[in-house]
Write an enzyme that holds these catalytic residues in place. Sequence first.
Site, mmCIF file in Angstrom:
data_model
loop_
_atom_site.group_PDB
_atom_site.id
_atom_site.type_symbol
_atom_site.label_atom_id
_atom_site.label_comp_id
_atom_site.label_asym_id
_atom_site.label_seq_id
_atom_site.Cartn_x
_atom_site.Cartn_y
_atom_site.Cartn_z
ATOM 1 N N ASP A 558 0.754 -1.252 0.000
ATOM 2 C CA ASP A 558 0.000 0.000 0.000
ATOM 3 C C ASP A 558 0.792 1.314 0.000
ATOM 4 O O ASP A 558 1.027 1.897 -1.035
ATOM 5 C CB ASP A 558 -0.992 0.005 1.165
ATOM 6 C CG ASP A 558 -2.025 -1.102 1.044
ATOM 7 O OD1 ASP A 558 -1.696 -2.120 0.402
ATOM 8 O OD2 ASP A 558 -3.135 -0.970 1.551
ATOM 9 N N GLU A 794 -3.114 -8.283 12.662
ATOM 10 C CA GLU A 794 -2.762 -7.938 11.282
ATOM 11 C C GLU A 794 -1.289 -7.559 11.161
ATOM 12 O O GLU A 794 -0.598 -7.959 10.234
ATOM 13 C CB GLU A 794 -3.639 -6.766 10.827
ATOM 14 C CG GLU A 794 -3.440 -6.376 9.379
ATOM 15 C CD GLU A 794 -4.377 -5.253 8.965
ATOM 16 O OE1 GLU A 794 -5.002 -4.623 9.852
ATOM 17 O OE2 GLU A 794 -4.496 -5.009 7.752
#
Length: 824
Positions: A558, A794
């Site tokens: 990202d 995560e």
Amino acid sequence: MAGVRKRIPNSRPGGSHLLLTNRTVNPPKKRFKLEARHLVFLVVGLGVGFGVMSVINSIWMSSRVYTPFERQEDDLVKYDMSKFWGTYRPQVYMGMKTKSPQSLVTGLMWLQQYENYRTDLPLRHTCEQGDKLLRYGWLAHDGGRFGIQDIVERDFVLRTEFVKRDGGDNGGDWTWRITGRSQNDGNPIALSLFFYAATDGQGSIASVISEGKNGKQLTEIQGETMELGKFVIKFPSELSGKQGLYHTVTAKSEGLHKIKDTALRKMQATKAKRKNQDKLFYFLGDTPNRSDPPNTKSDVIFYQVTFELPFEIEIVFESTSFQNRRDTLAGPKFTSLLASIKDKFDKKFEKKFPLKDKGYGPEEIQFAKAALSNMLGGIGHFYGHSLVQSEYQNNPVKYWDSHLLTAVPSRSFFPRGFLWDEGFHQLLVSKWDRSLSEEIIQSWLGMVNIEGWIPREQILGDEARSKVPSEFVVQHNTNANPPTLFLAIESIIEAFNVDTITKKDREFLKKIYPRLKAWYNWFNTTQAGKQPFTYRWRGRTADSDTELNPKTLTSGLDDYPRASHPSDDERHVDLRCWMAFASDTMAKIAVVVHPEIPAEAEKYAATHRLLTDNELLKELHWSSDMGLFSDYGNHTDRVFLVRRTFQNPQPGQPPTTRTVRVEKQTPKLQFVNSYGYVSLFPFLLQILEPDSDQLNQILQDMRGDDNLLWTHYGLRSLSKRDSMYMKRNTEHDPPYWRGQIWININFLAVRALKHYSTVDGPFAGQAQELYKALRKNLVQNLFEQYSKTGYLWENYNDINGKGQGSHPFTGWSALVVLIMSEQY
Ligand SMILES: *[C@@H]1O[C@H](CO)[C@@H](O)[C@H](O)[C@H]1NC(C)=O
Ligand SMILES: *[C@@H]1O[C@H](CO)[C@@H](O)[C@H](O)[C@H]1NC(C)=O
Ligand SMILES: *[C@@H]1O[C@H](CO)[C@@H](O)[C@H](O)[C@H]1NC(C)=O
């Protein structure tokens, strides 16, 4: 819907425009005398011809994005009936469905009674971080026959267990056992469970009310669907435990994603005295004045039962085609079958992942079992279509309807398929159950279109779509995602010796090969850079003035810093390494699939040699100023986010303020020079020769004096000295891959360290030391965070190791099992 889609044969030549146009221009006949008006006709005709042809061409081109590579359907996704039913709805706390397009689904909701709720009823159903459960997840799950899950609320624990039994032609039987126990010594707790069965646009279900011990009650749901044939769901005729109130209601729902809304629509409350106080009791009932919504797709039957804790209840599904069943799978039968399957699971786990031998204790082993079980219990089956768009479309169009069997990164936050996550998932799944993994990989490759593209994020069906903000739904066919499926396939090939490969495995490779070829070729052409043998991620926006560094979502990383000014001149070192890796795997598969055509494998081997040529790699990507591998592009470091005042376009309105990016230096073509995960890729994917100076440099820097990447908890994604370290990307976008510790990349790092420690080379000793230390840090921290918080996360904080981001995240963070067992 399917009829609209044109099937275009594979071999159709690309230059159809010219081809067709030529045919329309007939050569002048002999007796033909050319006149001016003919010329006019000719010119007009040609013009119209070109017009028509270009319309046809653009229709054809635009249809390519939603044209499947070739018809596949059930050829690829063959039903293995023993795995027809499963917990394939990872987005709900407890639910099952079959691998069918419009499956009967079953599920569970619950609600604590006699609480006077001030806001919305906390009726639990889909996994939500907002529910703030102390812990939930599978403690044991074998991906097929059974599972045991604990769901820990503040005051009580629910255990959900299921066991399946083969029999008949339609996927057999299963039984759920739900047990509740209080964690709260003082106050008695009353809990309502809402079990439901729902159809999804086909089939029928009906309740059977009979006289039971406690009067008239729902004893069965009988039903029939296309794939299941006839079946019965049985409820206990006598409820154990205190109280045992029950209610039932039959309802219509707009679809599976609206089942909870349907329950809430049917919910009524009465006042009840509880310890001399007025409390509310909620129950499902027919509410004639709340009519069904107009477009209903599902029939739902709810079965509500209310207990004082502790309690235990079993719900039994029986397939009518299973004719000579000796007994019902309930009570002691259930207990003993569960125990024996669980025992097999434990033994298989010990055999596959011999953690005791690695020195791990019972708690660490239970942690690893839970990690694996959540990966397996997180496997979902989805059916539906993506929304996609190519440059030929002004609006998104539908991809074809298709099955997808896939593990999911996170049951709460990302309960759907993600392309680059899946390659990592299958590294673990394939070690546990290779045929399951092969089925999943095939199912993903079923998503290849005729261009060779696979949409990155798979949002199929109403349930999946209901979890995704609309701006993220549409997938663009220019956009890639790291081809990690090659990682999984390579590890599958490594697991079998090419000489002794079984017929089934060979068949698997044969089946996937043409699709892999198309996929590989799509990468090798559409993601190529300007210079030969360079690669560039597409999908960056060059014209945004709000992003500190325009995101590269397609790379999977990202907001990891890339060239500040996206341009065609860019070349990305991570993508080049992925392509090198993919070329190698393709060559390996080609050897198995086409031993008779050596040139087939050689083509990939040649590209692999070129992409792993360390000298060429150095030329293109080694920044000698900084001593690191780097992206190259139009770049400056001197960018900042500042708050600016802008004149309001509406006359007479006050000025507005916005946070925008400003550059304090003109960008120029140069290395980006960020130190972090991207600069490690030639090492991570083992492109570097074992005696390479660059490898030496990477190993030295990894745990250098400054600890730029090294932490007690794993490698951070970006050097703490980088100008973008932990910087927000926009006013609203917190950092994501700018310092956080991610487990997938750390997995690649330990794997590479292991590799360089075992091949001959001057740096093997150094690699071995780093390997031991990094592995220990990762395992220790993930285990500690799990013990403290109940979850895998995560990513992890680089300062204190704390789990952060979405949770449970038992996608690639579950690779810790492979790190513990040293299987790479
Ligand atoms: C249904 O209608 C009755 C009578 O009008 C009313 O008293 C009741 O509150 C309504 N119930 C619901 C749930 O709206
Ligand atoms: C990949 O692309 C390059 C550049 O176009 C080409 O030379 C090479 O043959 C391709 N590799 C394969 C295996 O198709
Ligand atoms: C780099 O970006 C700047 C700003 O957009 C542009 O003016 C310049 O032409 C670019 N340089 C190159 C070599 O592309």
